[in-house]
Write a protein that holds these residues in place. Sequence first.
Motif, PDB file in Angstrom:
ATOM      1  N   THR A 171       0.836  -1.204   0.000  1.00 57.13           N
ATOM      2  CA  THR A 171       0.000   0.000   0.000  1.00 57.13           C
ATOM      3  C   THR A 171       0.866   1.247   0.000  1.00 57.13           C
ATOM      4  O   THR A 171       0.595   2.226  -0.715  1.00 57.13           O
ATOM      5  N   ARG A 172       1.940   1.231   0.795  1.00 56.85           N
ATOM      6  CA  ARG A 172       2.845   2.372   0.845  1.00 56.85           C
ATOM      7  C   ARG A 172       3.563   2.562  -0.494  1.00 56.85           C
ATOM      8  O   ARG A 172       3.734   3.694  -0.974  1.00 56.85           O
ATOM      9  N   GLN A 188       1.270   4.130  -3.003  1.00 55.56           N
ATOM     10  CA  GLN A 188       1.123   5.557  -2.745  1.00 55.56           C
ATOM     11  C   GLN A 188       2.298   6.334  -3.332  1.00 55.56           C
ATOM     12  O   GLN A 188       2.135   7.387  -3.933  1.00 55.56           O
ATOM     13  N   GLU A 189       3.519   5.772  -3.199  1.00 55.63           N
ATOM     14  CA  GLU A 189       4.694   6.439  -3.760  1.00 55.63           C
ATOM     15  C   GLU A 189       4.631   6.491  -5.285  1.00 55.63           C
ATOM     16  O   GLU A 189       4.967   7.512  -5.899  1.00 55.63           O
ATOM     17  N   SER A 193       1.960   6.517  -7.082  1.00 54.01           N
ATOM     18  CA  SER A 193       0.934   7.497  -7.426  1.00 54.01           C
ATOM     19  C   SER A 193       1.495   8.908  -7.376  1.00 54.01           C
ATOM     20  O   SER A 193       1.226   9.737  -8.250  1.00 54.01           O
ATOM     21  N   GLU A 194       2.317   9.196  -6.343  1.00 52.30           N
ATOM     22  CA  GLU A 194       2.929  10.526  -6.218  1.00 52.30           C
ATOM     23  C   GLU A 194       3.944  10.782  -7.319  1.00 52.30           C
ATOM     24  O   GLU A 194       4.190  11.941  -7.687  1.00 52.30           O
ATOM     25  N   SER A 200      -8.112   3.804  -6.644  1.00 49.89           N
ATOM     26  CA  SER A 200      -8.725   2.713  -5.890  1.00 49.89           C
ATOM     27  C   SER A 200     -10.176   2.538  -6.297  1.00 49.89           C
ATOM     28  O   SER A 200     -10.855   3.490  -6.699  1.00 49.89           O
ATOM     29  N   TYR A 247      -7.535  -1.983  -7.045  1.00 52.08           N
ATOM     30  CA  TYR A 247      -6.983  -0.824  -7.734  1.00 52.08           C
ATOM     31  C   TYR A 247      -7.089  -1.039  -9.243  1.00 52.08           C
ATOM     32  O   TYR A 247      -7.122  -2.166  -9.733  1.00 52.08           O
TER      33      TYR A 247
END
Length: 314
Positions: A37-38, A41-42, A44-45, A52, A60
């Motif tokens: 999950t982390r 997120q990275e 995505s950034e 999601s 996803y």
Amino acid sequence: MQKSQRLIQLMMRINAKRSFTVRELADEFGLSTRTITRDLQELSELGVPVYSIQGRGGGYKLLQERLLPPISFTENEALAMFFACQSMDYFSSLPFGEGADAALHKFYHYLPADVREQIDRLKSRVMFWSPYRSMSAEVLQTLLQAIMIRSVVTIQYKSSRGVSERNIQPIGLYASSGYWYCPAYCFTREDIRQFRADRILSAELNGTVPCRSDISQKTLLDKPNKDDLEQTTLELEMTKKGVWLLESNPRFGPFIRRNEDGSGALTMEIAVQDLNFYVDMIWQWGDEVKIVGPAEAKAYMHQKIEDMRLLYVR
């Protein structure tokens, strides 16, 4: 595994899957769901378009515009890609939106300084010239999308007879003399026809009309077979210059018979329905090419000459 390597592998994996759950990725990579999950997120950034899915099942998905993993190019490969993109500079519209310009900018920006200097010296010295023709980029993009997803397109088409609505199933897109052409199956005419993109006033995907599976298998290399149509024999005589003019034309070149003095003759079978098309083409070569037969072709040429004469009578 280093984190940077893991993120690259993760990006490649989700590009291939398009839809997935955190648990699926955790099991594949042997990591905890919290770590995956982390990592997502990275990514995505960093610009990977992951979003999601809410509700039962969750998970996803990737947006349609996916990012590709890093690709290594040699200098020669990068130069080849640069000039491939530059070859389309003189087309007024392209079916790729701004993708070609964006890709060209990326290649140029990341090339070594000395290679960029070499390219700069070649600018305006190496060109892939094409006549400027005004046409709609949106129409081209719709046709290209229809080819990729196998969809019928509803078009408004302007011909010499006026504007008509057609449902077509595009086979491909190709460019010639600055124009974009789209061979497609026309559901109105129940036959494969060629449409010039600048004459398409509008184009919309139409999911209500099912595609024909046999048309979906065709490519631009599949030339229409006209052997079952009524045939006629086209006969031409050419001066030495006429031979030079026709020999590079793939429609005529293979059929030319050269004489000792450099002049030539030609005999070829064509469909009767294409006769006027060939005469119109021969018109441009003036007295360097003479039509010997058939009589219908000579009559059509005589009519064209008379129409031109009357145009200039005062």
